[in-house]
Design a protein around this motif. Structure first.
Motif, PDB file in Angstrom:
ATOM      1  N   MET A   1      32.755  15.707  -2.756  1.00 25.12           N
ATOM      2  CA  MET A   1      33.098  16.750  -1.780  1.00 25.12           C
ATOM      3  C   MET A   1      31.830  17.516  -1.394  1.00 25.12           C
ATOM      4  SD  MET A   1      35.982  19.693  -2.194  1.00 25.12           S
ATOM      5  CE  MET A   1      37.329  18.605  -2.618  1.00 25.12           C
ATOM      6  N   ASN A   2      31.724  17.909  -0.111  1.00 21.88           N
ATOM      7  CA  ASN A   2      30.537  18.636   0.337  1.00 21.88           C
ATOM      8  C   ASN A   2      30.607  20.103  -0.046  1.00 21.88           C
ATOM      9  OD1 ASN A   2      29.186  16.560   1.459  1.00 21.88           O
ATOM     10  ND2 ASN A   2      29.996  16.870   3.521  1.00 21.88           N
ATOM     11  N   ALA A   3      29.468  20.620  -0.470  1.00 16.48           N
ATOM     12  CA  ALA A   3      29.411  22.047  -0.791  1.00 16.48           C
ATOM     13  C   ALA A   3      28.818  22.799   0.407  1.00 16.48           C
ATOM     14  CB  ALA A   3      28.551  22.259  -2.024  1.00 16.48           C
ATOM     15  N   HIS A   4      29.326  23.983   0.688  1.00 16.70           N
ATOM     16  CA  HIS A   4      28.863  24.792   1.815  1.00 16.70           C
ATOM     17  C   HIS A   4      28.451  26.170   1.325  1.00 16.70           C
ATOM     18  CE1 HIS A   4      30.444  21.844   4.620  1.00 16.70           C
ATOM     19  NE2 HIS A   4      31.526  21.815   3.865  1.00 16.70           N
ATOM     20  N   VAL A   5      27.369  26.678   1.915  1.00 16.39           N
ATOM     21  CA  VAL A   5      26.959  28.041   1.597  1.00 16.39           C
ATOM     22  C   VAL A   5      27.672  28.978   2.572  1.00 16.39           C
ATOM     23  CG1 VAL A   5      25.043  29.661   1.429  1.00 16.39           C
ATOM     24  CG2 VAL A   5      24.704  27.270   0.770  1.00 16.39           C
ATOM     25  N   VAL A   6      28.493  29.866   2.036  1.00 14.32           N
ATOM     26  CA  VAL A   6      29.280  30.782   2.882  1.00 14.32           C
ATOM     27  C   VAL A   6      29.282  32.176   2.263  1.00 14.32           C
ATOM     28  CG1 VAL A   6      30.830  29.051   3.910  1.00 14.32           C
ATOM     29  CG2 VAL A   6      31.389  30.046   1.689  1.00 14.32           C
ATOM     30  N   PRO A   7      29.505  33.233   3.093  1.00 14.44           N
ATOM     31  CA  PRO A   7      29.593  34.574   2.529  1.00 14.44           C
ATOM     32  C   PRO A   7      30.760  34.670   1.541  1.00 14.44           C
ATOM     33  CG  PRO A   7      29.431  34.658   4.928  1.00 14.44           C
ATOM     34  CD  PRO A   7      29.649  33.222   4.557  1.00 14.44           C
ATOM     35  N   ALA A   8      30.564  35.421   0.490  1.00 11.69           N
ATOM     36  CA  ALA A   8      31.630  35.591  -0.503  1.00 11.69           C
ATOM     37  C   ALA A   8      32.756  36.416   0.091  1.00 11.69           C
ATOM     38  CB  ALA A   8      31.066  36.278  -1.739  1.00 11.69           C
ATOM     39  N   ARG A   9      33.989  36.056  -0.282  1.00  4.86           N
ATOM     40  CA  ARG A   9      35.144  36.881   0.075  1.00  4.86           C
ATOM     41  C   ARG A   9      35.443  37.786  -1.115  1.00  4.86           C
ATOM     42  NH1 ARG A   9      38.786  31.633   1.176  1.00  4.86           N
ATOM     43  NH2 ARG A   9      38.503  31.697  -1.074  1.00  4.86           N
ATOM     44  N   ALA A  10      36.177  38.856  -0.859  1.00  3.40           N
ATOM     45  CA  ALA A  10      36.457  39.801  -1.950  1.00  3.40           C
ATOM     46  C   ALA A  10      37.079  39.072  -3.139  1.00  3.40           C
ATOM     47  CB  ALA A  10      37.384  40.902  -1.444  1.00  3.40           C
ATOM     48  N   GLU A  11      37.942  38.113  -2.862  1.00  7.95           N
ATOM     49  CA  GLU A  11      38.636  37.428  -3.967  1.00  7.95           C
ATOM     50  C   GLU A  11      37.733  36.466  -4.734  1.00  7.95           C
ATOM     51  OE1 GLU A  11      39.443  37.402  -0.741  1.00  7.95           O
ATOM     52  OE2 GLU A  11      40.328  35.494  -0.102  1.00  7.95           O
ATOM     53  N   ASP A  12      36.503  36.227  -4.207  1.00  8.79           N
ATOM     54  CA  ASP A  12      35.562  35.348  -4.913  1.00  8.79           C
ATOM     55  C   ASP A  12      34.830  36.078  -6.048  1.00  8.79           C
ATOM     56  OD1 ASP A  12      36.114  33.323  -3.115  1.00  8.79           O
ATOM     57  OD2 ASP A  12      34.458  33.857  -1.780  1.00  8.79           O
ATOM     58  N   LEU A  13      34.895  37.397  -6.015  1.00 13.42           N
ATOM     59  CA  LEU A  13      34.059  38.168  -6.932  1.00 13.42           C
ATOM     60  C   LEU A  13      34.250  37.787  -8.408  1.00 13.42           C
ATOM     61  CD1 LEU A  13      31.822  40.194  -6.521  1.00 13.42           C
ATOM     62  CD2 LEU A  13      33.480  41.992  -7.027  1.00 13.42           C
ATOM     63  N   PRO A  14      35.485  37.643  -8.893  1.00 12.53           N
ATOM     64  CA  PRO A  14      35.627  37.272 -10.318  1.00 12.53           C
ATOM     65  C   PRO A  14      34.912  35.961 -10.647  1.00 12.53           C
ATOM     66  CG  PRO A  14      37.731  38.006  -9.418  1.00 12.53           C
ATOM     67  CD  PRO A  14      36.789  37.909  -8.244  1.00 12.53           C
ATOM     68  N   ALA A  15      34.983  34.970  -9.754  1.00 15.88           N
ATOM     69  CA  ALA A  15      34.316  33.683 -10.027  1.00 15.88           C
ATOM     70  C   ALA A  15      32.795  33.857 -10.025  1.00 15.88           C
ATOM     71  CB  ALA A  15      34.734  32.642  -8.990  1.00 15.88           C
ATOM     72  N   VAL A  16      32.298  34.685  -9.123  1.00 16.64           N
ATOM     73  CA  VAL A  16      30.847  34.918  -9.079  1.00 16.64           C
ATOM     74  C   VAL A  16      30.405  35.646 -10.355  1.00 16.64           C
ATOM     75  CG1 VAL A  16      28.983  36.132  -7.871  1.00 16.64           C
ATOM     76  CG2 VAL A  16      30.736  34.918  -6.551  1.00 16.64           C
ATOM     77  N   LEU A  17      31.169  36.642 -10.759  1.00 15.49           N
ATOM     78  CA  LEU A  17      30.801  37.386 -11.977  1.00 15.49           C
ATOM     79  C   LEU A  17      30.851  36.468 -13.202  1.00 15.49           C
ATOM     80  CD1 LEU A  17      32.608  40.786 -11.276  1.00 15.49           C
ATOM     81  CD2 LEU A  17      30.161  40.309 -11.138  1.00 15.49           C
ATOM     82  N   ALA A  18      31.823  35.560 -13.228  1.00 13.33           N
ATOM     83  CA  ALA A  18      31.921  34.614 -14.353  1.00 13.33           C
ATOM     84  C   ALA A  18      30.699  33.693 -14.382  1.00 13.33           C
ATOM     85  CB  ALA A  18      33.207  33.803 -14.250  1.00 13.33           C
ATOM     86  N   LEU A  19      30.262  33.262 -13.201  1.00 12.52           N
ATOM     87  CA  LEU A  19      29.073  32.395 -13.110  1.00 12.52           C
ATOM     88  C   LEU A  19      27.831  33.143 -13.622  1.00 12.52           C
ATOM     89  CD1 LEU A  19      27.869  29.699 -12.067  1.00 12.52           C
ATOM     90  CD2 LEU A  19      27.681  30.762  -9.814  1.00 12.52           C
ATOM     91  N   LEU A  20      27.710  34.413 -13.251  1.00 11.69           N
ATOM     92  CA  LEU A  20      26.567  35.203 -13.716  1.00 11.69           C
ATOM     93  C   LEU A  20      26.612  35.342 -15.235  1.00 11.69           C
ATOM     94  CD1 LEU A  20      26.330  37.983 -10.968  1.00 11.69           C
ATOM     95  CD2 LEU A  20      25.225  35.743 -11.062  1.00 11.69           C
ATOM     96  N   GLU A  21      27.812  35.613 -15.742  1.00  9.91           N
ATOM     97  CA  GLU A  21      27.956  35.773 -17.193  1.00  9.91           C
ATOM     98  C   GLU A  21      27.558  34.481 -17.923  1.00  9.91           C
ATOM     99  OE1 GLU A  21      30.848  38.305 -18.392  1.00  9.91           O
ATOM    100  OE2 GLU A  21      31.064  37.490 -20.408  1.00  9.91           O
TER     101      GLU A  21
END
Ligand SMILES: CC(C)(COP(=O)(O)OP(=O)(O)OC[C@H]1O[C@@H](n2cnc3c(N)ncnc32)[C@H](O)[C@@H]1OP(=O)(O)O)[C@@H](O)C(=O)NCCC(=O)NCCS
Length: 149
Positions: A1-21
């Motif tokens: 599957m192709n990956a795309h760089v897109v602006p984060a949506r508010a509901e993406d925040l938990p996944a982004v924070l988990a990735l940082l952790e």
């Protein structure tokens, strides 16, 4: 599957924070400050992130991470390129970052080590610089203006 760089949506925040952790990157300041968060999205899955804190002509590039199973495919480079493009579009003339382990990676984009005392004031007062990153993290800067190309 192709990956795309897109602006984060508010509901993406938990996944982004988990990735940082997972990558032991600071989470502090990601929601408080005027910030642009990009995600690398593959279907509904977030496989990477990058964020910009905006301080007028200076930006802080932070939170660049790719999930461990997808490294070495050029995704980190794509995220970084898109984040720096966005920084230019927002009128930034220089970008800073702090890193302990990825100097070589960011050097590919023209980032060079810079003494913390020479970092512009807004960025120097960011949570990453003041408290969230270890003192051993090195500051780097890249000139984003035409004259640097
Ligand atoms: C740094 C990171 C984002 C790179 O992502 P990636 O998707 O693996 O990178 P890419 O596939 O786009 O680029 C790979 C190239 O960068 C190099 N590279 C990757 N990580 C590197 C590092 N830490 N230091 C030096 N070079 C690095 C690879 O050797 C490779 O080189 P090549 O093109 O000559 O083969 C990823 O390793 C990561 O998420 N690390 C943990 C979080 C982190 O440390 N973030 C940076 C601090 S803000």
């Amino acid at each position: 599957m192709n990956a795309h760089v897109v602006p984060a949506r508010a509901e993406d925040l938990p996944a982004v924070l988990a990735l940082l952790e997972e990558n032991q990157l600071p989470k502090e300041g990601l929601v408080e400050h005027p910030v642009a968060v990009l995600t690398l999205r593959e279907g509904e899955r977030i496989v990477g992130s990058a964020a910009l804190e905006l301080y007028g002509a200076s930006v802080l590039l932070r939170s660049v991470a790719v999930v461990s199973g997808r490294r070495g495919e050029g995704l980190g480079k794509r995220l970084t390129r898109e984040a720096l493009k966005l920084a230019r579009e927002r009128g930034a003339e220089r970008a800073y970052l702090l890193t302990e382990t990825a100097d070589g990676f960011f050097g590919r984009f023209g980032f060079r080590p810079v003494p913390r005392s020479e970092v512009s004031e807004g960025v120097r007062c960011s949570v990453e610089f003041v408290s969230a990153c270890p003192k051993s993290a090195r500051a780097m800067m890249v000139d984003l203006t035409e004259r640097a190309r």
